[in-house]
Design an enzyme around this catalytic site. Structure first.
Site, short mmCIF file in Angstrom:
data_model
loop_
_atom_site.label_atom_id
_atom_site.label_comp_id
_atom_site.label_asym_id
_atom_site.label_seq_id
_atom_site.Cartn_x
_atom_site.Cartn_y
_atom_site.Cartn_z
N SER A 111 0.82 -1.20 0.00
CA SER A 111 0.00 0.00 0.00
C SER A 111 0.87 1.26 0.00
O SER A 111 1.60 1.52 -0.94
CB SER A 111 -0.96 -0.03 1.20
OG SER A 111 -1.88 1.02 1.14
N ASP A 252 -2.87 6.03 -3.38
CA ASP A 252 -1.70 5.42 -2.79
C ASP A 252 -1.18 4.35 -3.74
O ASP A 252 -1.64 4.23 -4.87
CB ASP A 252 -2.03 4.84 -1.41
CG ASP A 252 -3.06 3.73 -1.47
OD1 ASP A 252 -3.71 3.56 -2.52
OD2 ASP A 252 -3.23 3.01 -0.46
N ASP A 254 -1.43 1.02 -4.13
CA ASP A 254 -2.27 -0.02 -4.74
C ASP A 254 -3.66 0.49 -5.10
O ASP A 254 -4.55 -0.29 -5.43
CB ASP A 254 -2.37 -1.24 -3.83
CG ASP A 254 -3.14 -0.99 -2.54
OD1 ASP A 254 -3.02 0.12 -1.99
OD2 ASP A 254 -3.84 -1.91 -2.07
N ASP A 256 -6.20 1.87 -3.45
CA ASP A 256 -7.42 1.69 -2.66
C ASP A 256 -7.69 2.89 -1.75
O ASP A 256 -8.67 2.90 -1.01
CB ASP A 256 -7.39 0.38 -1.86
CG ASP A 256 -6.38 0.37 -0.73
OD1 ASP A 256 -5.51 1.27 -0.68
OD2 ASP A 256 -6.44 -0.56 0.10
#
Length: 485
Positions: A111, A252, A254, A256
């Site tokens: 992340s 961010d 990834d 999400d």
């Protein structure tokens, strides 16, 4: 070497969203062992059979992610399952495909945390695993005795999914918002190393906006939507002065969690983005952690507000409870901006299926569309909620036990807490749902919370003005430093 024991002694652990730790402690036997434990859980409860053994594997753009994803595929194959290599794609795109076709999934991503760390996010066919599933994985992992990495692990060939996951993810939003929904907008896209950097540009342009790609990186950049780097804020203001923009958007690593700035380059806090999204979707219930702004209840924008601990599993649990209680439209979001859609949304003839995992693209599109629909700037839309000025940051490299000891003392030693809060006039109330969130008698809020996935102590504050919030945050960080270093 027994991997269950090794895990206790390493940085690897489940936090607010998935398993995370140092790359040096994940890329190898641990990645194989944790994936095997996940596979065994799926086999034991019949989930693997229901999916005909197929498991999706995706990854972000970190340098270590391809290697770890390869080990995940090898572990699944070793367990007798069928790994499907989905390549680099947003976490919500992977989860969306799994939900549609009843397939479990693993996302290799750290992340927002630095590149020397990485992680694994596990998904059942119904969505993210919950805390009970985490416990099952840990128990099965403790039973494994993986001493060496099989010679063939790096050579296992995974299959490919029989659908274009990125195309389906984009179509989800193009169909719901409709062509021309963002016509007339000029939107900067801070691409950095987000796995969604091209997807965002393509979707914005398909909806009629003009996208301006900015800041594309060749190395991984740990953009944390909850604790922005000073250089990100400088870049946003620089781009706003160089271009005529209605907004600047990003995610961010990834994809999400969204990152949204108005046309001046000023970033909107994630909980405000969540509130804008929830109102745009007509939510009658919102579910959000205790770290989100306390003005959510006072705004009157939502019939019901459910508070939880920090972490998407807790938000998902709260959304499920709201749905069982008969809620019509449930939207969850975290203070970092990640929005989870707990109900199907119908808008005339257009339908948006529930996606109970954090997603950055939905709040980006909802915020931009609200501006178009209401003829207002993002700044004007945000002000209507009456949020208190808020700020947050973190102390890095603070041992978890020291953070926990500090927070425990605040909670248990009333004299110590009163002494700490004396500059704010004293204590009016406390919430120990996650860390310790203290409301002072002057109405200000200070919240100390040990991070669930890194050796950090988070500090959140609320105050009447932005200037006072920054002053209060600085004070809170100094207090935390004094008692944890």
């Amino acid at each position: 070497m027994n991997m269950g024991l090794a895990a206790v002694q390493s940085s690897l652990k489940f936090g607010t969203s998935g398993l995370r730790g140092l790359v040096t402690e994940l890329d190898g036997i641990p990645a194989l062992a944790y994936t095997r434990a996940f596979a065994e859980m799926l086999k034991e409860d019949g989930a693997a059979a229901a999916a005909q053994g197929r498991v999706l594997v995706g990854r972000d753009l970190r340098a270590s992610s391809p290697s770890i994803a390869q080990l995940c595929c090898a572990a699944l194959a070793e367990a007798g399952l069928v790994p499907l290599d989905c390549g680099a794609l947003p976490t919500p795109a992977l989860a969306y495909h799994g939900l549609r076709f009843g397939l479990p999934a693993i996302m290799v991503t750290g992340s927002h945390i630095p590149e020397d760390r990485n992680g694994l996010k596990f998904y059942r066919a119904q969505g993210e695993i919950d805390k009970q599933d985490e416990a099952s994985i840990l128990a099965l992992h403790a039973q494994l005795d993986v001493q060496t990495l099989p010679d063939h692990a790096r050579q296992v060939q995974a299959g490919a999914p029989d659908a274009d996951l990125l195309a389906a993810y984009q179509a989800r939003y193009l169909d719901f918002f409709g062509g021309g929904a963002l016509a007339g907008l000029v939107v900067g896209v801070y691409q950095h190393s987000s796995v969604a950097r091209d997807v965002i540009v393509e979707v914005l342009e398909a909806l009629g906006a003009r996208a301006v790609p900015l800041g594309r990186a060749t190395r991984f950049i740990p953009v944390d939507t909850e604790a922005l780097r000073a250089e990100d804020e400088i870049l946003a203001h620089q781009w706003a002065s160089e271009h005529v923009l209605d907004a600047i958007v990003s995610t961010d690593g990834d994809a999400d969690r969204p990152l949204i700035a108005d046309g001046t380059g000023a970033f909107l806090r994630g909980d405000l983005v969540g509130a804008i999204t929830a109102r745009a979707l007509g939510a009658d219930v919102i579910v959000t952690p205790v770290t989100s702004n306390s003005a959510l209840e006072a705004s009157g924008a939502f019939p019901r507000v459910i508070r939880t601990r920090v972490g998407s599993p807790y938000v998902i649990e709260g959304m499920a409870q709201a749905a069982r209680a008969g809620a019509r439209a449930v939207v969850g979001f975290e203070a970092n901006g990640g929005v989870l859609l707990g109900s199907d949304i119908q808008r005339g003839e257009r339908h948006l299926a529930a996606l109970p995992t954090r997603d950055a693209l939905l709040p980006i599109l909802c915020a931009l569309h609200e501006g178009v629909a209401k003829g207002k700037s993002l700044q004007q839309i945000g002000l209507a909620f009456g949020f208190k000025a808020a700020a947050s940051n973190r102390l890095k490299e603070v041992a978890t036990d020291r953070s926990a000891a500090f927070v425990a003392r605040l909670e248990q030693d009333t004299a110590f807490l009163a002494e700490i809060l004396a500059p704010l006039g004293g204590v009016a109330g406390c919430d120990n749902r996650d860390g310790l969130r203290v409301t002072a008698t002057n109405g200000e809020v200070v919240h100390f919370r040990p991070s669930g996935n890194a050796p950090e102590l988070r500090v959140y504050v609320e105050a009447a003005t932005a200037e006072r919030a920054e002053e209060l945050l600085s004070w809170g960080l100094q207090v935390a430093t004094q008692h944890t270093r």
